[in-house]
Design a protein around this motif. Sequence first.
Motif, PDB file in Angstrom:
ATOM      1  N   LYS A   1       1.096  -0.827   0.124  1.00 30.38           N
ATOM      2  CA  LYS A   1       0.066  -0.124  -0.287  1.00 30.38           C
ATOM      3  C   LYS A   1       0.634   1.136  -0.089  1.00 30.38           C
ATOM      4  O   LYS A   1       1.878   1.053   1.006  1.00 30.38           O
ATOM      5  N   PRO A   2       1.034   2.735  -0.975  1.00 30.22           N
ATOM      6  CA  PRO A   2       1.484   3.636  -0.967  1.00 30.22           C
ATOM      7  C   PRO A   2       1.161   3.983   0.618  1.00 30.22           C
ATOM      8  O   PRO A   2       2.782   4.808   0.752  1.00 30.22           O
ATOM      9  N   GLU A   3       0.351   3.749   1.106  1.00 33.51           N
ATOM     10  CA  GLU A   3       1.041   4.922   2.750  1.00 33.51           C
ATOM     11  C   GLU A   3       1.795   4.118   4.015  1.00 33.51           C
ATOM     12  O   GLU A   3       2.444   4.699   4.183  1.00 33.51           O
ATOM     13  N   SER A   4       1.871   2.930   4.059  1.00 30.92           N
ATOM     14  CA  SER A   4       2.471   1.452   4.119  1.00 30.92           C
ATOM     15  C   SER A   4       4.729   2.124   3.804  1.00 30.92           C
ATOM     16  O   SER A   4       5.346   2.059   4.287  1.00 30.92           O
ATOM     17  N   ILE A   5       4.290   2.467   2.352  1.00 33.03           N
ATOM     18  CA  ILE A   5       5.566   2.998   1.663  1.00 33.03           C
ATOM     19  C   ILE A   5       6.415   4.153   2.207  1.00 33.03           C
ATOM     20  O   ILE A   5       7.296   4.265   2.453  1.00 33.03           O
ATOM     21  N   THR A   6       5.416   5.098   2.410  1.00 36.62           N
ATOM     22  CA  THR A   6       5.748   6.067   3.018  1.00 36.62           C
ATOM     23  C   THR A   6       6.343   5.754   3.946  1.00 36.62           C
ATOM     24  O   THR A   6       6.915   7.005   4.655  1.00 36.62           O
ATOM     25  N   GLU A   7       4.885   5.451   4.637  1.00 35.40           N
ATOM     26  CA  GLU A   7       5.556   4.995   6.500  1.00 35.40           C
ATOM     27  C   GLU A   7       7.335   4.643   6.520  1.00 35.40           C
ATOM     28  O   GLU A   7       7.451   5.054   7.578  1.00 35.40           O
ATOM     29  N   ALA A   8       7.780   2.953   5.759  1.00 31.31           N
ATOM     30  CA  ALA A   8       8.367   2.887   5.761  1.00 31.31           C
ATOM     31  C   ALA A   8       9.644   3.778   5.017  1.00 31.31           C
ATOM     32  O   ALA A   8      10.407   3.742   6.137  1.00 31.31           O
ATOM     33  N   TYR A   9       9.361   4.665   4.842  1.00 31.46           N
ATOM     34  CA  TYR A   9      10.508   6.304   4.246  1.00 31.46           C
ATOM     35  C   TYR A   9      10.472   6.867   5.344  1.00 31.46           C
ATOM     36  O   TYR A   9      11.602   6.939   6.017  1.00 31.46           O
ATOM     37  N   SER A  10       9.551   6.888   6.422  1.00 33.00           N
ATOM     38  CA  SER A  10       9.221   7.845   7.044  1.00 33.00           C
ATOM     39  C   SER A  10       9.960   7.312   8.560  1.00 33.00           C
ATOM     40  O   SER A  10      10.762   8.108   9.137  1.00 33.00           O
ATOM     41  N   LEU A  11      10.272   6.528   8.751  1.00 28.36           N
ATOM     42  CA  LEU A  11      10.661   5.131  10.241  1.00 28.36           C
ATOM     43  C   LEU A  11      12.021   5.710   9.670  1.00 28.36           C
ATOM     44  O   LEU A  11      13.339   5.622  10.747  1.00 28.36           O
ATOM     45  N   ILE A  12      12.537   5.483   8.212  1.00 28.03           N
ATOM     46  CA  ILE A  12      13.857   5.422   8.305  1.00 28.03           C
ATOM     47  C   ILE A  12      14.523   6.381   8.377  1.00 28.03           C
ATOM     48  O   ILE A  12      15.443   6.935   8.426  1.00 28.03           O
ATOM     49  N   LYS A  13      13.927   7.869   7.426  1.00 29.21           N
ATOM     50  CA  LYS A  13      14.380   9.036   7.954  1.00 29.21           C
ATOM     51  C   LYS A  13      14.171   9.545   9.781  1.00 29.21           C
ATOM     52  O   LYS A  13      15.611   9.667   9.955  1.00 29.21           O
ATOM     53  N   GLN A  14      13.487   9.385  10.056  1.00 25.58           N
ATOM     54  CA  GLN A  14      13.467   9.702  11.150  1.00 25.58           C
ATOM     55  C   GLN A  14      14.804   8.431  12.539  1.00 25.58           C
ATOM     56  O   GLN A  14      15.077   8.887  13.247  1.00 25.58           O
ATOM     57  N   VAL A  15      14.896   7.743  12.426  1.00 25.19           N
ATOM     58  CA  VAL A  15      15.833   6.515  12.715  1.00 25.19           C
ATOM     59  C   VAL A  15      17.708   7.392  12.163  1.00 25.19           C
ATOM     60  O   VAL A  15      18.417   7.533  13.040  1.00 25.19           O
ATOM     61  N   CYS A  16      18.257   7.559  10.934  1.00 23.48           N
ATOM     62  CA  CYS A  16      18.621   7.811  10.222  1.00 23.48           C
ATOM     63  C   CYS A  16      18.804   9.594  10.911  1.00 23.48           C
ATOM     64  O   CYS A  16      20.105  10.068  11.218  1.00 23.48           O
ATOM     65  N   GLY A  17      18.115   9.703  10.630  1.00 30.27           N
ATOM     66  CA  GLY A  17      17.728  11.430  11.584  1.00 30.27           C
ATOM     67  C   GLY A  17      18.514  11.223  13.282  1.00 30.27           C
ATOM     68  O   GLY A  17      19.222  12.521  13.728  1.00 30.27           O
ATOM     69  N   GLU A  18      18.451  10.515  13.574  1.00 30.94           N
ATOM     70  CA  GLU A  18      18.883  10.573  15.484  1.00 30.94           C
ATOM     71  C   GLU A  18      19.996  10.018  15.842  1.00 30.94           C
ATOM     72  O   GLU A  18      21.437  10.113  15.940  1.00 30.94           O
ATOM     73  N   LEU A  19      20.714   8.480  14.642  1.00 34.21           N
ATOM     74  CA  LEU A  19      22.333   7.634  14.672  1.00 34.21           C
ATOM     75  C   LEU A  19      22.491   7.276  13.238  1.00 34.21           C
ATOM     76  O   LEU A  19      23.902   7.223  13.879  1.00 34.21           O
ATOM     77  N   GLY A  20      22.129   8.192  12.724  1.00 33.34           N
ATOM     78  CA  GLY A  20      23.001   8.657  11.691  1.00 33.34           C
ATOM     79  C   GLY A  20      22.667   7.536  10.203  1.00 33.34           C
ATOM     80  O   GLY A  20      22.143   6.478  10.537  1.00 33.34           O
ATOM     81  N   ARG A  21      24.081   7.328   9.459  1.00 37.84           N
ATOM     82  CA  ARG A  21      23.718   6.898   8.347  1.00 37.84           C
ATOM     83  C   ARG A  21      23.914   4.828   8.925  1.00 37.84           C
ATOM     84  O   ARG A  21      24.711   4.941   8.941  1.00 37.84           O
ATOM     85  N   ARG A  22      22.658   4.213   7.938  1.00 45.46           N
ATOM     86  CA  ARG A  22      23.178   2.820   8.515  1.00 45.46           C
ATOM     87  C   ARG A  22      21.598   2.345   7.706  1.00 45.46           C
ATOM     88  O   ARG A  22      21.046   2.688   7.098  1.00 45.46           O
ATOM     89  N   SER A  23      22.268   0.171   7.540  1.00 51.68           N
ATOM     90  CA  SER A  23      21.318  -0.181   6.472  1.00 51.68           C
ATOM     91  C   SER A  23      20.590  -0.389   7.470  1.00 51.68           C
ATOM     92  O   SER A  23      19.963  -0.736   8.725  1.00 51.68           O
ATOM     93  N   PHE A  24      18.767  -0.747   7.181  1.00 46.38           N
ATOM     94  CA  PHE A  24      17.891  -1.868   7.265  1.00 46.38           C
ATOM     95  C   PHE A  24      17.951  -2.993   6.451  1.00 46.38           C
ATOM     96  O   PHE A  24      17.742  -2.953   5.164  1.00 46.38           O
ATOM     97  N   GLY A  25      16.857  -4.021   7.073  1.00 42.44           N
ATOM     98  CA  GLY A  25      16.036  -4.486   6.080  1.00 42.44           C
ATOM     99  C   GLY A  25      14.413  -4.645   5.606  1.00 42.44           C
ATOM    100  O   GLY A  25      14.174  -3.795   6.389  1.00 42.44           O
TER     101      GLY A  25
END
Length: 279
Positions: A167-191
């Motif tokens: 679902k588009p809203e799920s994909i958007t939320e996933a990208y938002s989670l990635i941005k939030q985590v990297c905004g606090e912890l820096g660049r990293r990988s995700f599964g």
Amino acid sequence: MANYNHIVMPNDQAAGLRRIMAKPKPRIVSVLSASSTQAQPRLITNLAATMVSQGNEVLVMHASEHAFEHHYELAQSPTLLDVISDTHTLAQAIKTTTNGYASVKLMHKSLFKKANDAHSASQLNLLFNQLAQQYDIVLVDTMLNADSVLPLHQLNESEIIIQLSRKPESITEAYSLIKQVCGELGRRSFGIIVDDSTDAQAQIVFGNIAQVAKRYMQIELEFFGAIPADSHISRASKLGRSVIDAFPLAMASTALKQIAQRLDYKHDNIFNNKQAQLS
């Protein structure tokens, strides 16, 4: 300061220590959901049971304000926070589930968004690290706290898998989670794990989000697999069993076996390889 060594290794401590030193470090994997919140415990319980069936010792930790403790047979259980407060023992907090994996609760859901004092946070991390050493893999049902990070330091240093749907809203939320985590912890990988999709459909979803993450954030994502839409999952749940146990030949069981093999500590540690590439 409380001493938890006698709690964490209640049996033959020397033998336990030799076993810990003889095997690789436990693989700690936190699962964040950008899909239905009900999908998160469904994935984790079935994945944990699948890894147990493949010979792994598995711990599942509930570390979220979502009220899904009953999925892990933890509804009335004390928490690790209770253990460091000396109101309960670790033996009381850890449950052996009917599906063969151990489960534990980090803290009561009402306390999740409240900041712990530095001493409690340090003791929670220490206790969790000692506990994790007894298992091959630790799967964590969790969410970001008010600071947009995971609730324990070790979780922020370990692997994170994001579960999403097509679902588009799920994909958007996933990208938002990635941005939030990297905004606090820096660049990293995700599964990435994609729900309710064929492998081909999941690969398209993954390709799209991986391309955006790479282009705009220089983030590497790793595809861990797809969970097909399969009624056997809900049928197994109604029986109080995992899908791998109740319906071992189901499409969902096959998919979970493949994901479990990727997470097995005896296989290549993808997270460490990706982190080395990013550094």
